[in-house]
Scaffold this active site. Structure first.
Site, PDB file in Angstrom:
ATOM      1  N   GLN A  80       0.819  -1.208   0.000  1.00 52.38           N
ATOM      2  CA  GLN A  80       0.000   0.000   0.000  1.00 52.38           C
ATOM      3  C   GLN A  80       0.852   1.256   0.000  1.00 52.38           C
ATOM      4  O   GLN A  80       0.474   2.267  -0.581  1.00 52.38           O
ATOM      5  CB  GLN A  80      -0.954   0.009   1.194  1.00 52.38           C
ATOM      6  CG  GLN A  80      -2.075  -0.991   1.053  1.00 52.38           C
ATOM      7  CD  GLN A  80      -2.732  -0.946  -0.321  1.00 52.38           C
ATOM      8  OE1 GLN A  80      -3.515  -0.054  -0.605  1.00 52.38           O
ATOM      9  NE2 GLN A  80      -2.399  -1.895  -1.185  1.00 52.38           N
TER      10      GLN A  80
ATOM     11  N   HIS B 133       1.466   3.083  -3.305  1.00 50.06           N
ATOM     12  CA  HIS B 133       0.408   3.760  -4.055  1.00 50.06           C
ATOM     13  C   HIS B 133       0.663   5.248  -4.197  1.00 50.06           C
ATOM     14  O   HIS B 133       0.407   5.841  -5.234  1.00 50.06           O
ATOM     15  CB  HIS B 133      -0.946   3.568  -3.359  1.00 50.06           C
ATOM     16  CG  HIS B 133      -1.702   2.379  -3.858  1.00 50.06           C
ATOM     17  ND1 HIS B 133      -2.170   2.298  -5.141  1.00 50.06           N
ATOM     18  CD2 HIS B 133      -2.057   1.225  -3.262  1.00 50.06           C
ATOM     19  CE1 HIS B 133      -2.794   1.147  -5.308  1.00 50.06           C
ATOM     20  NE2 HIS B 133      -2.731   0.459  -4.187  1.00 50.06           N
TER      21      HIS B 133
ATOM     22  N   GLU C 129      -8.651   1.507   5.943  1.00 50.65           N
ATOM     23  CA  GLU C 129      -9.240   1.031   4.689  1.00 50.65           C
ATOM     24  C   GLU C 129      -9.074  -0.494   4.603  1.00 50.65           C
ATOM     25  O   GLU C 129     -10.027  -1.213   4.357  1.00 50.65           O
ATOM     26  CB  GLU C 129      -8.524   1.712   3.531  1.00 50.65           C
ATOM     27  CG  GLU C 129      -9.031   1.299   2.168  1.00 50.65           C
ATOM     28  CD  GLU C 129      -8.171   1.840   1.040  1.00 50.65           C
ATOM     29  OE1 GLU C 129      -6.998   2.199   1.287  1.00 50.65           O
ATOM     30  OE2 GLU C 129      -8.675   1.878  -0.096  1.00 50.65           O
ATOM     31  N   HIS C 130      -7.836  -0.951   4.797  1.00 51.11           N
ATOM     32  CA  HIS C 130      -7.554  -2.395   4.795  1.00 51.11           C
ATOM     33  C   HIS C 130      -6.994  -2.797   6.147  1.00 51.11           C
ATOM     34  O   HIS C 130      -6.043  -2.178   6.622  1.00 51.11           O
ATOM     35  CB  HIS C 130      -6.487  -2.752   3.753  1.00 51.11           C
ATOM     36  CG  HIS C 130      -6.796  -2.271   2.379  1.00 51.11           C
ATOM     37  ND1 HIS C 130      -6.232  -1.138   1.843  1.00 51.11           N
ATOM     38  CD2 HIS C 130      -7.607  -2.775   1.430  1.00 51.11           C
ATOM     39  CE1 HIS C 130      -6.690  -0.961   0.616  1.00 51.11           C
ATOM     40  NE2 HIS C 130      -7.536  -1.933   0.333  1.00 51.11           N
TER      41      HIS C 130
ATOM     42  N   ASP D 162      -7.351  -6.414  -3.864  1.00 48.05           N
ATOM     43  CA  ASP D 162      -7.219  -5.356  -4.869  1.00 48.05           C
ATOM     44  C   ASP D 162      -7.623  -5.840  -6.258  1.00 48.05           C
ATOM     45  O   ASP D 162      -8.186  -5.087  -7.049  1.00 48.05           O
ATOM     46  CB  ASP D 162      -5.763  -4.867  -4.938  1.00 48.05           C
ATOM     47  CG  ASP D 162      -5.478  -3.775  -3.915  1.00 48.05           C
ATOM     48  OD1 ASP D 162      -6.424  -3.295  -3.281  1.00 48.05           O
ATOM     49  OD2 ASP D 162      -4.292  -3.411  -3.768  1.00 48.05           O
TER      50      ASP D 162
ATOM     51  N   HIS E 245     -53.033  19.362   5.464  1.00 47.59           N
ATOM     52  CA  HIS E 245     -52.725  17.940   5.644  1.00 47.59           C
ATOM     53  C   HIS E 245     -53.942  17.219   6.225  1.00 47.59           C
ATOM     54  O   HIS E 245     -54.361  16.175   5.754  1.00 47.59           O
ATOM     55  CB  HIS E 245     -51.540  17.742   6.600  1.00 47.59           C
ATOM     56  CG  HIS E 245     -50.201  18.034   6.007  1.00 47.59           C
ATOM     57  ND1 HIS E 245     -49.824  19.287   5.603  1.00 47.59           N
ATOM     58  CD2 HIS E 245     -49.134  17.216   5.757  1.00 47.59           C
ATOM     59  CE1 HIS E 245     -48.598  19.250   5.143  1.00 47.59           C
ATOM     60  NE2 HIS E 245     -48.152  17.993   5.213  1.00 47.59           N
TER      61      HIS E 245
HETATM   62  N1  HSO Z   1      -5.405  -0.659  -3.032  1.00 45.04           N
HETATM   63  C1  HSO Z   1      -6.107   0.260  -3.897  1.00 45.04           C
HETATM   64  C2  HSO Z   1      -6.628  -0.331  -5.131  1.00 45.04           C
HETATM   65  C3  HSO Z   1      -5.643  -0.876  -6.084  1.00 45.04           C
HETATM   66  N2  HSO Z   1      -4.491  -1.427  -5.781  1.00 45.04           N
HETATM   67  C4  HSO Z   1      -5.761  -0.949  -7.427  1.00 45.04           C
HETATM   68  C5  HSO Z   1      -3.897  -1.844  -6.895  1.00 45.04           C
HETATM   69  N3  HSO Z   1      -4.666  -1.531  -7.890  1.00 45.04           N
HETATM   70  C6  HSO Z   1      -7.327   0.803  -3.181  1.00 45.04           C
HETATM   71  O1  HSO Z   1      -7.195   0.893  -1.900  1.00 45.04           O
HETATM   72 ZN    ZN Z   2      -3.549  -1.450  -3.869  1.00 38.65          ZN
END
Ligand code: HSO
Ligand code: ZN
Length: 432
Positions: free
Chosen positions: A256, A259, A324-325, A358, A417
């Protein structure tokens, strides 16, 4: 690099209070973009695309044509097409389980009450461009809409510098039932979906993740259209005990962290030796990653390895973080699950790393971030349906209830009413 800290460390507050850094300055820019697209339509959309994406398009080139999709199929490897189709089938099958039926409940006195479930007519899906093109998000947005029965599924996504869209994005869209695709990104695309332009008809609801500009634009057009949620940078929180493998934990944190520079990766564990090993593993694995620059920044700012008193404290903190996760890498993950109250998605055991969710397993990867798992749910079929309440009374039932209704209306000072009831029961209607 990632720090090790104790559960009470004040630096943790910064991580707990993560979300939408830099919001105020961006909000004014976004408001201006929305206003301009509302006033000037396609002309503004093309001008912003020239400015922000460095691509000159005429209004006639905004919409993707069938030949472009055909070309994309030619560019996607057969094996990847197969992966996309298998993932699509898993996602569709999971989301079909979420479908709700309309229901009608008749009573003895002839009253029928019920709930009608209807899909939205037209949904808009935002797919970000950026440093990695996440075509899996196309599947995660479009498939629940398709399963819900949405007839018009519109996708917007920014074009690359060559004016083209990513072939994987196009193929995923075609396989997931998207019916129209436009080359437009950023706040300007959100404005176009909300208010419409000469080329893009307005939608009923906008879903999908995006950067801070896209997210703020969704917030600002909310009310004109529906939105799914305000999704921020990705997060993962791992709760681990002595049974966890440090190299797995490190790999999942990094998955994560890569990202976004604002992403957040947190490990909560009562086991000090595991904390040390994970830190070493994170350092070792980071060096091997192509996106190590992004990883290094997100690990420094919004990430930490936290040593807790025991597992109970780890769970308590995880619930406050509302990640989130959430990964539970402990001996008895299902036992711990009973105590989890806030999380977008929960991954149990050593063989359920977050990327399984994912790309593949079926549950949606568009999940509440920034602590909003306290009140938001994952994207789902529910996102693309709406309900109407059904009320059918008979004269007999109205006679039974009429006095109460008229009384409540009069006490609210709303005589019209009350009259709508009385006119039926006092025999003054034309048809009586
Ligand atoms: N972890 C991301 C979604 C994603 N990861 C897309 C890889 N591709 C959303 O939390
Ligand atoms: Zn991801």
């Amino acid at each position: 690099m990632i720090r090790i800290m104790q559960a009470g460390d004040p630096a943790l507050e910064n991580i707990m209070n993560r979300h939408m850094a830099g919001k105020e300055a961006a909000a004014a820019i976004v408001a201006e973009i929305i206003k301009t697209v509302r006033e000037q339509g396609d002309r503004a959309l093309c001008a912003y695309t020239a400015d922000f994406d460095q691509v000159k398009l005429t209004p006639g080139q905004l919409k993707v044509i069938p030949e472009e999709i055909e070309e994309a199929y030619g560019l996607v490897e057969k094996t990847t097409l197969e992966s996309i189709c298998l993932a699509r089938d898993n996602i569709a099958s999971f989301h079909r389980k979420q479908l709700e039926k309309s229901w009608f409940a008749p009573s003895d006195n002839g009253v029928i009450l019920g709930q009608l479930v209807r899909p939205l007519a037209r949904a808009g899906i935002y797919v970000p461009g950026g440093t990695a093109v996440l075509f899996s998000s196309v599947l995660m947005n479009a498939i629940p809409a398709m399963v819900a029965g949405v007839k018009e599924i519109v996708m917007v996504t920014p074009p690359g510098k060559d004016g083209k869209l990513n072939p994987y994005t196009l193929v995923a869209a075609a396989e997931a039932g998207v019916t129209e695709i436009y080359k437009a990104g950023g706040a300007q695309a959100i404005a176009a979906l909300a208010y419409g332009t000469e080329t893009i008809k307005p939608v009923d609801k906008i879903t999908g993740p995006g950067n801070i500009y896209v997210t703020l634009a969704k917030q600002q057009v909310y009310g004109q259209v529906g939105i799914d949620m305000l999704a921020g940078p990705s997060e993962v929180l791992v709760v681990a005990d002595e049974t966890a493998d440090a190299s797995y934990v490190a790999a999942d944190l990094l998955s994560q962290a890569e990202h976004d520079v604002l992403a957040s990766a947190v490990l909560l564990t009562p086991v000090e030796s595991l904390a040390e090993k994970v830190r070493e593993e994170v350092a070792r694995q980071t060096e091997l990653l192509p996106r190590r620059d992004i990883v290094t920044r997100s690990l420094t700012d919004y990430s930490a390895i936290v040593i807790t008193r025991d597992l109970a404290q780890a769970v308590q903190m995880a619930n406050r973080f509302a990640p989130e996760h959430l990964e539970l890498m402990v001996k008895e993950p299902f036992n711990l699950l009973c105590q989890i109250t806030n999380a977008g998605a929960v991954f149990l055991g050593s063989y359920s790393p977050e990327p399984v969710g994912d790309y593949w397993a079926g549950p949606n990867h568009v999940l509440p971030t920034g602590g909003t798992a306290r009140f938001y749910s994952p994207l789902s079929v529910d996102t693309f349906i709406k309900k109407s309440s059904i009320i059918s009374y008979t004269r007999e039932a109205l006679e039974q209830a009429g006095g109460h209704i008229a009384d409540m209306a009069v006490k609210e000072g709303l005589d019209a009413h009350a009259n709508a009831i009385r006119i039926r029961l006092e025999g003054k209607g034309e048809n009586q």
